[in-house]
Design an enzyme around this catalytic site. Structure first.
Site, short mmCIF file in Angstrom:
data_model
loop_
_atom_site.label_atom_id
_atom_site.label_comp_id
_atom_site.label_asym_id
_atom_site.label_seq_id
_atom_site.Cartn_x
_atom_site.Cartn_y
_atom_site.Cartn_z
N SER A 194 25.54 79.82 34.04
CA SER A 194 25.31 78.80 33.01
C SER A 194 26.60 78.41 32.30
CB SER A 194 24.33 79.37 31.97
OG SER A 194 24.36 78.62 30.79
N TYR A 241 26.21 72.08 31.72
CA TYR A 241 25.74 71.28 30.59
C TYR A 241 26.83 70.26 30.41
CZ TYR A 241 21.73 74.18 29.30
OH TYR A 241 20.53 74.83 29.29
N THR A 300 22.15 70.26 34.70
CA THR A 300 20.87 70.35 33.98
C THR A 300 20.69 69.11 33.12
OG1 THR A 300 20.97 72.74 34.02
CG2 THR A 300 19.53 71.74 32.36
N LYS A 328 18.96 69.47 37.95
CA LYS A 328 17.93 70.42 37.50
C LYS A 328 17.14 69.83 36.33
CE LYS A 328 17.49 75.20 35.79
NZ LYS A 328 17.30 75.15 34.33
N HIS A 368 12.30 73.88 32.65
CA HIS A 368 13.13 74.79 31.84
C HIS A 368 12.27 75.95 31.31
CE1 HIS A 368 17.35 74.43 30.16
NE2 HIS A 368 16.94 75.47 29.45
C1 FNR Z 1 17.25 79.25 30.21
N1 FNR Z 1 17.41 78.18 31.09
C2 FNR Z 1 18.65 77.59 31.22
N2 FNR Z 1 18.84 76.57 32.10
C3 FNR Z 1 20.05 76.02 32.27
O1 FNR Z 1 20.20 75.12 33.09
N3 FNR Z 1 21.13 76.48 31.54
C4 FNR Z 1 21.02 77.47 30.63
O2 FNR Z 1 21.98 77.88 29.99
C5 FNR Z 1 19.73 78.04 30.43
N4 FNR Z 1 19.56 79.03 29.51
C6 FNR Z 1 18.34 79.65 29.40
C7 FNR Z 1 18.20 80.72 28.52
C8 FNR Z 1 16.99 81.42 28.47
C9 FNR Z 1 16.87 82.59 27.55
C10 FNR Z 1 15.91 81.03 29.30
C11 FNR Z 1 14.61 81.80 29.31
C12 FNR Z 1 16.03 79.95 30.14
C13 FNR Z 1 16.29 77.74 31.96
C14 FNR Z 1 16.29 78.53 33.27
O3 FNR Z 1 17.36 78.17 34.08
C15 FNR Z 1 15.00 78.29 34.08
O4 FNR Z 1 14.79 76.90 34.25
C16 FNR Z 1 13.76 78.90 33.44
O5 FNR Z 1 14.04 80.15 32.85
C17 FNR Z 1 12.68 79.08 34.50
O6 FNR Z 1 11.51 79.51 33.93
P1 FNR Z 1 11.01 81.04 33.91
O7 FNR Z 1 11.21 81.63 35.29
O8 FNR Z 1 11.81 81.72 32.86
O9 FNR Z 1 9.57 80.87 33.55
#
Ligand code: FNR
Length: 376
Positions: free
Chosen positions: A119, A141, A167, A249, A273
């Site tokens: 990330s 990002y 994303t 994404k 997400h």
């Molecule tokens: C995320 N997600 C996320 N996505 C992304 O593109 N960059 C990021 O920095 C983050 N940070 C992030 C932090 C936390 C604590 C969570 C739980 C999620 C989203 C992540 O990539 C993904 O899309 C989801 O977590 C998928 O869903 P599940 O498997 O957690 O239900």
């Protein structure tokens, strides 16, 4: 069998194979702020629940008397072979649950050959995480300062990240009641900003060094990374400056997937997400079939949001995903056991996927299509 054989020798497994149980242990150990930052979602959690309900609504129909004794979980993504249709979703600020943060995750992933998507909001730098080795992708990002964007892309490419994941769904943070009620946002404490803060172009924008004036750096970061979306035309900047595959994404509509293909993108991650952005949005698994049908083989379709079991992976692959990204469960593994905990989660999920595939009568991901499930 490893676990059962150890059991015969009187050895109990160090961690539960239930990810819900891992989450329970993590919750006991973590402060409410970090726990809810990970566990929480947008609004009243309607989409987070819908993600699970969409999996629970669908059922696998196992087939018998097929020779599936030799199984291969491997998949090819963008011309590269991976051991399984599984990646680690980009999750920022991992040091809030374990001091080793992304380093532990990267080492666990590398030891199994599973790609980690790093990330932009990581608590370790692009270069540090690269030292763990293993296949690595970089999640962007997307800043509103093109020179900072290009610097991040250059750093990622220079450190061996071969695929760019952009994303789209989080150009600003959604209404997340748990974080609001606890007044806890890791970014505002500086955690999760290692990548911009170590970037030479970002640093050149600051009046005073980050080390002397954290608040000033955060004030510079916030509007650069947050607050307004880019638009489709702007994708050419990324296409022109990234040689490898680009994956968008957060795609939830077939028309957006088609626009991605028109813009020269290589793939999409169908994702909401993990229910953290638009509460009330469609379940990610419900969005998947129409997107897969619309793009055909123009794009590689990946999937996340709600994956918790090997069966879930089978269902997402059957509905058109080439591979899935795992989110929160590996963070619970990290919280309870650092590198070992992440490896445990990955090995458990891969073993369950392998068994489920075989018992359902399939010798690998390639054989899966909607006929593997009950007709909906
Ligand atoms: C995320 N997600 C996320 N996505 C992304 O593109 N960059 C990021 O920095 C983050 N940070 C992030 C932090 C936390 C604590 C969570 C739980 C999620 C989203 C992540 O990539 C993904 O899309 C989801 O977590 C998928 O869903 P599940 O498997 O957690 O239900």
């Amino acid at each position: 069998y490893e676990i059962y054989l150890n059991g015969l020798a009187g050895q109990q497994p160090p961690y539960s194979t239930s990810f819900a149980e891992l989450e329970r242990v993590a919750r006991e150990r973590l402060e409410p702020g970090p726990y809810w930052y990970v566990a929480g979602s947008a609004g009243i959690g309607a989409t987070q629940r819908a993600n699970r309900e969409a999996f629970d609504r669908r059922r696998i129909v196992p087939r018998m008397l097929r020779d599936v004794s030799v199984r291969d979980l491997g998949v090819e993504l963008f011309g590269r072979r991976y051991p399984a249709p599984l990646l680690l979703a980009p999750i920022g600020v991992q040091s809030i649950v374990h001091p080793d943060g992304e380093m532990a995750t990267a080492r666990a992933a590398a030891s199994l050959g599973v790609p980690m998507v790093l990330s932009t909001a990581a608590s370790h730098t692009i270069e540090e995480v690269a030292e763990a080795g293993g296949p690595r992708w970089f999640q962007l990002y997307w800043p509103h300062d093109d020179e900072v964007t290009l610097s991040l892309l250059q750093r990622a490419a220079g450190s061996g990240y071969d695929t760019l994941v952009v994303t789209l769904d989080t150009w600003t943070l959604a209404w997340r009641p748990r974080d609001l009620d606890l007044a806890y946002l890791p970014f505002l404490r500086g955690t999760g900003l290692a990548i911009p803060f170590s970037d030479p172009v970002f640093r050149s924008r600051l009046e005073r060094p980050v080390e002397e004036d954290l608040n000033g750096a955060i004030i510079q970061w916030a509007p650069m990374f947050n607050g307004r979306s880019h638009t489709w035309e702007r994708l050419s900047l990324l296409r022109d400056n990234w040689d490898g595959p680009i994956v968008l994404k957060g795609v939830q509509h077939p028309d957006d997937a088609l626009r991605a293909a028109d813009a020269g993108m290589d793939g999409v991650v169908v994702s909401n997400h993990g229910g953290r952005q638009v509460d009330g949005a469609t379940a990610s698994l419900d969005a998947l079939p129409a997107i897969a049908a619309a793009v055909g083989d123009r794009l590689t379709v990946l999937f996340d949001s709600g994956v918790r079991t090997g069966s879930d992976v089978v269902k997402a692959l059957a509905l058109g995903a080439r591979a899935v990204l795992l989110g929160r469960p590996y963070v619970w593994g990290l919280a309870v056991g650092g590198e070992d905990g992440v490896r445990h989660v990955l090995r458990s999920l891969l073993a369950e996927l392998d068994l489920t595939l075989g018992l359902a009568g399939h010798d690998g991901p390639a054989g899966l299509d909607p006929s593997a499930l009950e007709a909906s």
